[in-house]
Design a protein around this motif. Structure first.
Motif, mmCIF file in Angstrom:
data_model
loop_
_atom_site.group_PDB
_atom_site.id
_atom_site.type_symbol
_atom_site.label_atom_id
_atom_site.label_comp_id
_atom_site.label_asym_id
_atom_site.label_seq_id
_atom_site.Cartn_x
_atom_site.Cartn_y
_atom_site.Cartn_z
ATOM 1 N N MET A 169 4.036 11.941 -20.484
ATOM 2 C CA MET A 169 4.867 11.565 -19.358
ATOM 3 C C MET A 169 4.296 12.236 -18.107
ATOM 4 O O MET A 169 4.004 13.421 -18.126
ATOM 5 N N ASP A 170 4.148 11.468 -17.034
ATOM 6 C CA ASP A 170 3.616 12.017 -15.799
ATOM 7 C C ASP A 170 4.690 12.846 -15.080
ATOM 8 O O ASP A 170 5.876 12.785 -15.417
ATOM 9 N N GLU A 171 4.253 13.628 -14.097
ATOM 10 C CA GLU A 171 5.158 14.565 -13.435
ATOM 11 C C GLU A 171 6.277 13.872 -12.670
ATOM 12 O O GLU A 171 7.402 14.337 -12.661
ATOM 13 N N ARG A 172 5.983 12.745 -12.029
ATOM 14 C CA ARG A 172 7.009 12.044 -11.249
ATOM 15 C C ARG A 172 8.114 11.538 -12.179
ATOM 16 O O ARG A 172 9.298 11.667 -11.881
ATOM 17 N N SER A 173 7.734 11.004 -13.323
ATOM 18 C CA SER A 173 8.726 10.527 -14.295
ATOM 19 C C SER A 173 9.533 11.686 -14.852
ATOM 20 O O SER A 173 10.742 11.574 -15.059
ATOM 21 N N LEU A 174 8.859 12.795 -15.109
ATOM 22 C CA LEU A 174 9.544 13.978 -15.619
ATOM 23 C C LEU A 174 10.544 14.513 -14.605
ATOM 24 O O LEU A 174 11.666 14.880 -14.955
ATOM 25 N N LEU A 175 10.164 14.540 -13.349
ATOM 26 C CA LEU A 175 11.073 15.004 -12.299
ATOM 27 C C LEU A 175 12.297 14.095 -12.200
ATOM 28 O O LEU A 175 13.432 14.573 -12.091
ATOM 29 N N THR A 176 12.081 12.792 -12.283
ATOM 30 C CA THR A 176 13.197 11.839 -12.245
ATOM 31 C C THR A 176 14.120 12.057 -13.433
ATOM 32 O O THR A 176 15.351 12.069 -13.286
ATOM 33 N N LEU A 177 13.534 12.255 -14.603
ATOM 34 C CA LEU A 177 14.333 12.507 -15.801
ATOM 35 C C LEU A 177 15.139 13.797 -15.659
ATOM 36 O O LEU A 177 16.317 13.846 -16.028
ATOM 37 N N LEU A 178 14.516 14.825 -15.114
ATOM 38 C CA LEU A 178 15.222 16.095 -14.892
ATOM 39 C C LEU A 178 16.419 15.931 -13.958
ATOM 40 O O LEU A 178 17.452 16.561 -14.141
ATOM 41 N N GLN A 179 16.264 15.102 -12.946
ATOM 42 C CA GLN A 179 17.337 14.927 -11.974
ATOM 43 C C GLN A 179 18.454 14.033 -12.498
ATOM 44 O O GLN A 179 19.624 14.288 -12.234
#
Length: 178
Positions: free
Chosen positions: A1-11
């Protein structure tokens, strides 16, 4: 998973995002903490790593992908948390203990010679050098324990090391002369 997707998932779904963050970066954080706390017990290292991820959860809104992303963010948290853990352990060490063991690479004779040379310095220099170099206490802790200023402790360390160097280079301690 790329960082942008991970950040979205975290939020959007923090619990799932944290699981993924830990899956991807647990080894990286563990490596950083273990290098800083190499002489600490395994459970202390693991507790410190888990604290890194607690901090990551707490500060997840501050992650900026433009400033290095998760790697930089987690590396900073890991280094800071490891330094905090190290300081807490150093503050809890008993200051009044004597040396009970020596590093394994130093021979018994050399250890005795060095200890004799340190003890010949007298108080408080003897105590300062033992606390500083054997126990690894920071100058601030030593100064507080002895009621001295920090710069006085640093000065005594420099002068004490110079006296030790001169005494040990002269060889008098090896021949039993004090």
């Amino acid at each position: 998973m790329d960082e942008r997707s991970l950040l979205t998932l975290l939020q959007k779904r923090p619990n799932e995002g944290m699981k993924e963050l830990m899956r991807q970066y647990m080894g990286y954080c563990y490596y950083i903490v273990r290098n800083k706390l190499a002489e600490f017990p395994q459970e202390d290292i693991e507790e410190c790593v888990s604290d890194v991820f607690v901090d990551a959860y707490r500060y997840r809104e501050k992650i900026d992908l433009e400033k290095g992303g998760f790697r930089v963010f987690l590396a900073t948290l890991a280094r800071r948390r490891a330094a905090d853990c190290y300081r807490k352990k150093a503050e809890n060490l008993p200051l009044h203990e004597e040396i009970q063991e020596s590093p394994k690479e130093v021979s018994f004779e050399d250890r005795e010679v060095l200890l004799q040379a340190i003890r010949s310095l007298g108080e408080p220099d003897e105590k300062i050098l033992i606390w500083k170099f054997y126990y690894g206490y920071p100058t601030k802790t030593i100064a507080s324990a002895l009621g001295l200023k920090e710069n006085t402790v640093d000065q005594k360390v420099r002068r004490g090391l110079e006296k030790l160097r001169k005494a040990l280079e002269g060889g008098g301690f090896y021949e039993g002369c004090i």
